[in-house]
Each structure stands twice: as structure tokens, then as C-alpha cells.
Design a protein around this motif. Sequence first.
Motif, mmCIF file in Angstrom:
data_model
loop_
_atom_site.group_PDB
_atom_site.id
_atom_site.type_symbol
_atom_site.label_atom_id
_atom_site.label_comp_id
_atom_site.label_asym_id
_atom_site.label_seq_id
_atom_site.Cartn_x
_atom_site.Cartn_y
_atom_site.Cartn_z
ATOM 1 N N ALA A 1 9.938 18.996 -1.270
ATOM 2 C CA ALA A 1 8.667 18.456 -1.772
ATOM 3 C C ALA A 1 7.934 19.509 -2.602
ATOM 4 O O ALA A 1 7.385 19.208 -3.673
ATOM 5 N N TRP A 2 7.939 20.737 -2.119
ATOM 6 C CA TRP A 2 7.245 21.812 -2.833
ATOM 7 C C TRP A 2 7.881 22.080 -4.204
ATOM 8 O O TRP A 2 7.171 22.309 -5.190
ATOM 9 N N ARG A 3 9.187 22.024 -4.270
ATOM 10 C CA ARG A 3 9.875 22.259 -5.540
ATOM 11 C C ARG A 3 9.441 21.222 -6.583
ATOM 12 O O ARG A 3 9.237 21.544 -7.754
ATOM 13 N N GLU A 4 9.303 19.960 -6.167
ATOM 14 C CA GLU A 4 8.879 18.932 -7.123
ATOM 15 C C GLU A 4 7.420 19.121 -7.523
ATOM 16 O O GLU A 4 7.047 18.871 -8.671
ATOM 17 N N MET A 5 6.597 19.586 -6.583
ATOM 18 C CA MET A 5 5.211 19.889 -6.919
ATOM 19 C C MET A 5 5.142 21.071 -7.890
ATOM 20 O O MET A 5 4.318 21.085 -8.810
ATOM 21 N N GLU A 6 6.025 22.055 -7.711
ATOM 22 C CA GLU A 6 6.104 23.162 -8.666
ATOM 23 C C GLU A 6 6.476 22.659 -10.058
ATOM 24 O O GLU A 6 5.964 23.155 -11.076
ATOM 25 N N GLN A 7 7.348 21.661 -10.104
ATOM 26 C CA GLN A 7 7.752 21.102 -11.393
ATOM 27 C C GLN A 7 6.580 20.394 -12.073
ATOM 28 O O GLN A 7 6.383 20.522 -13.283
ATOM 29 N N LEU A 8 5.795 19.655 -11.305
ATOM 30 C CA LEU A 8 4.604 18.998 -11.853
ATOM 31 C C LEU A 8 3.627 20.039 -12.395
ATOM 32 O O LEU A 8 3.012 19.850 -13.454
ATOM 33 N N VAL B 1 7.730 12.298 -4.265
ATOM 34 C CA VAL B 1 6.604 13.081 -4.775
ATOM 35 C C VAL B 1 6.145 12.528 -6.118
ATOM 36 O O VAL B 1 4.950 12.338 -6.363
ATOM 37 N N ARG B 2 7.099 12.223 -7.011
ATOM 38 C CA ARG B 2 6.780 11.695 -8.342
ATOM 39 C C ARG B 2 6.066 10.349 -8.240
ATOM 40 O O ARG B 2 5.090 10.088 -8.956
ATOM 41 N N SER B 3 6.567 9.484 -7.370
ATOM 42 C CA SER B 3 5.970 8.157 -7.230
ATOM 43 C C SER B 3 4.551 8.245 -6.695
ATOM 44 O O SER B 3 3.648 7.548 -7.181
ATOM 45 N N SER B 4 4.350 9.086 -5.693
ATOM 46 C CA SER B 4 3.015 9.260 -5.129
ATOM 47 C C SER B 4 2.058 9.827 -6.172
ATOM 48 O O SER B 4 0.911 9.382 -6.301
ATOM 49 N N PHE B 5 2.532 10.807 -6.935
ATOM 50 C CA PHE B 5 1.716 11.417 -7.975
ATOM 51 C C PHE B 5 1.325 10.394 -9.045
ATOM 52 O O PHE B 5 0.161 10.288 -9.443
ATOM 53 N N ALA B 6 2.305 9.589 -9.495
ATOM 54 C CA ALA B 6 2.024 8.574 -10.507
ATOM 55 C C ALA B 6 1.034 7.546 -9.986
ATOM 56 O O ALA B 6 0.123 7.099 -10.718
ATOM 57 N N SER B 7 1.199 7.185 -8.723
ATOM 58 C CA SER B 7 0.276 6.241 -8.097
ATOM 59 C C SER B 7 -1.140 6.828 -8.031
ATOM 60 O O SER B 7 -2.133 6.132 -8.280
ATOM 61 N N SER B 8 -1.247 8.117 -7.713
ATOM 62 C CA SER B 8 -2.556 8.777 -7.656
ATOM 63 C C SER B 8 -3.236 8.779 -9.017
ATOM 64 O O SER B 8 -4.438 8.508 -9.132
ATOM 65 N N LEU B 9 -2.476 9.101 -10.071
ATOM 66 C CA LEU B 9 -3.061 9.086 -11.412
ATOM 67 C C LEU B 9 -3.592 7.699 -11.744
ATOM 68 O O LEU B 9 -4.682 7.556 -12.332
ATOM 69 N N LEU C 1 0.806 -1.218 0.000
ATOM 70 C CA LEU C 1 0.000 0.000 0.000
ATOM 71 C C LEU C 1 0.843 1.274 0.000
ATOM 72 O O LEU C 1 0.289 2.369 -0.051
ATOM 73 N N HIS C 2 2.156 1.144 0.075
ATOM 74 C CA HIS C 2 3.011 2.330 0.105
ATOM 75 C C HIS C 2 2.911 3.088 -1.220
ATOM 76 O O HIS C 2 3.148 2.514 -2.289
ATOM 77 N N PRO C 3 2.609 4.390 -1.188
ATOM 78 C CA PRO C 3 2.541 5.161 -2.434
ATOM 79 C C PRO C 3 3.913 5.549 -2.967
ATOM 80 O O PRO C 3 4.033 6.044 -4.086
ATOM 81 N N TYR C 4 4.943 5.346 -2.164
ATOM 82 C CA TYR C 4 6.313 5.653 -2.574
ATOM 83 C C TYR C 4 7.275 4.927 -1.643
ATOM 84 O O TYR C 4 6.868 4.392 -0.598
#
Length: 471
Positions: free
Chosen positions: A159-166, A125-133, A112-115
Amino acid sequence: MQSQMSRPMFCSFWHACILLALATTTKNGLPTSVIYGTAWKKAETDEFVQRALRKGFRAFDTANMPKHYNESLVGSALKAAMADPSFALQREDLWIQTKFTPDACDGQPLELHPYNANDPMAKRVRSSFASSLDHLGVSWLDSLLLHAPFPKRSQTLEAWREMEQLHAEGVVKEIGVSNFNAAELSWLLTEAHVQPAFVQNRCLNKAAWDRDVREICNGRGIRYQGFWLLTANRHITADPRTLQIAKRHGKTPQQVLLRFVVQHFGMLALSGTRSTMHMGEDLEVAAGNFTLSDDELMQIAAIEPPKHTVSDPVKITFFNDLDAPASLFWVNADNQQEVPNGVIEARTKVQMDTFHSHSFVAKAAASSGVQKTIFRWQADREKGWMQDAHIDLKLKAEFANVGRETISVYWKSSDGTEVLQGELGSNETLAIDTHLDHVFIARNADGSIVHQWDASPEAPGTQRVEMRAEL
């Protein structure tokens, strides 16, 4: 600085501006002022999201945090709706918000780990985002929130910097934060390349409706999302002023409270109701089909918070004083559903953590074999943070004559004998210690029975029995 809750004047023009903004699509593409929240619904998440969709909700909040959310079941409900011709829904018709959670892996099975919690922050952040999609069955998000600040600000900023990149890549339309206090939000605003579009926080009257954070949001054009609005502010929905306003508008007190925060503060409200009827009522608030007057807003704003709220913890020890097991249930205040909380064996005790105003019932098997309620208790932090509750068959009753004529109260024994307990004039009361299933009757001056009460725990504490005899 003057509290927003105590401002003595309201501007009708300003209210008109807020209502106009809420009646149209916001700058962030959010089509409503009430968002359906999906926390704590576990295996029933799919069912409740489907109900919300059928009632008309199109904005949904979730999180990639398996402890409190089931993001994949949110996705299954949304995907089913978009595939159902009767809904005629496209991805663009939905507003979907999820969260990257710093401690999402804690205490959860590996699958169940999202990352991977050992990965660099950007990869988490990327792994969690991909899992959410994948969970949600979409290729982009309307909003992604950082669920809470990390212990170190350097981690939060990573974390915020990677969210800014997304956000820059266009796969997330807006980014924001949740559970940030004023200091953390102010700091992030000095460091961010992309300002948060949303702040989602617990919003309590007791904490001045999170005024410090809201003032920052108002000054920077950030939309504030409030949750726990009904659960933590029940004193407002129970206040006579709110009840009178609700009656005047033909609405529920809960609708009045939601309308107040939407209209007065301009906030976005999260609704996590499981009731289909309440979903419809919440959407009425979002549709703006009633508004509160300046005077009504002032009345609600003037309601003072109680000394204790449902966020205040209580440690309770339940003692089963019976010679038989008792089943314990927590009572959900939103729908009165009784949720099993285990069995307390005869002449034993159980300690548990709960919160102020939470209610419990105990049941035992009756002679018919059916479980019968024998005890009700409600946590009251005013009595201390550690409390005892004894499950037994004893009851305290207060008989009240609410009529104009004198009545006589009798205890009726098992053989039918009536024993006078007292006479009550108009507006007089009589306190009696009794037991479960004892029978009391009230007679008027000519001996006619005007009331009968079979002793039972109908509410926590002393049972109030109102009687009247009109000749």
C-alpha cells in the motif's frame, strides 16, 4: 530515558522557535496548527464543515471510510464554499487530507465500497484515491494517509509503495500514516522510499502523550497530528491548575490544553467540535493569540493521568425497576446533548457496552405527559468492568451548610406538614435517603426559609444540596 512529561526545565528560546514555526506556513504547506476533523458527523457532515469554513477553518481531515466518515459530504461543503463568491476561496487556500483505509469495505453496502477488496493492493489504493478525488471535487490532495497498518507488513508495504507512486506523480503533495505504534513506524521508515510527512495518532496523557512515536517523529522531522486530545484528557481540563491558568488568560480550559500540546510538543491538533463557539476558540489557539509561560507548561505537564480514562470499557446492565417504560439517553460530555439510546420496558433489563465516565439519563412520562428526568448514572471503571444500574425513584441527598449560621432541615409532606430531619452547624452535612419530587426546606434560627429543594437527579450519584443562612 527521561519522560518528556517530566522534564524539569523548559527553554524559552525553543518555545520561541516553535511559536514562530506555528505562525507561518509549515514545510508541508499546512497553514495552521489546528485541523478540523470530520469523523462521526454522518449526515450532518456538510453542515458542520460549512460552519467550520465560515468560522475560518481552512485545513480539513477526512477518510474514505463510510463507517466513520462521510467524505462526499465533506466534498459538497468544500465545493459549495469554493463556488461561493463571499468566501473568495481557491483550491490552493484549502489544505485537504484524507485516508486510504484497509478495512473500509467491511460491513458496508457494496455501493459505498471505495475499492474492490479482492483487487491487488495497488489497485485498491488507486481506486480509493480516485473515489476520494471525486467525493472531494478536487484534482489533487495535500495529504494522503494510510489509515492503519495491515495485518501483514508485506501488505502495508504494498500500500505504501502505491502511495509513494501517487506522490511521485504529483497528485498527492505529502503522504503519511495513522494509528501506527513505534515499532510499526520504525519498520516502515527502514523500508520507505518516501518518508511519511505526518503521523496521526490518538494522543492520551495516560499513554505518555504517545511519547515513543513522537520521539521518532521529532528525530526524523515528521509532523505529529494528535486526535482525541480533549475527549480522552478531560482530567486535565478539570484540574485546578488548568482552571487557574485558563482564568489567568481569560481562556477556556480546553483552549489551554490545546495550546499546551501545540506549544509544548509542537504537534498539530485535530478538533472535531460541533459547536460554532468552540470552533472559534480552537482557531484562537491556532492563531497563537496567547502563549503559556514556562511555569504554566510545567504545571500542566505535571498533571498525572487518572487510573481510568474514557478509553476503558464498561459493560453496564440497566434494570428498570419501575412499573412503566423508561427512555434511556447517553449524554454527550462535549455539549451535554442527550442522545436517545432506546426504551427499557417496565420491570426488564438491558445490557450495553460503554466507557468509563460516560453518563446516561433515564426519563419517564410525568402526569403532564411530558418526559421527566428520573435517573442519572455515570460509568466508573473503578467499580469494575461490569456494573449494574437500577432505574427507580430513589435518591440519596447530602445537605451541606456552607454558611456560618445554624440551619434546620425539614421534609415537607404533601399535606404541608414539616418534619425535622436535623440541625446543621457551619460546615456540617446531613445524609438522607429520599425519593424523586420530595420537598425539603431549610430554616434559619428565626424560622425564615433560606432554601427549598425539590428532590431530583441533578447529577449522577448522591445529590449535594448546599445551603447557607447569614443573619
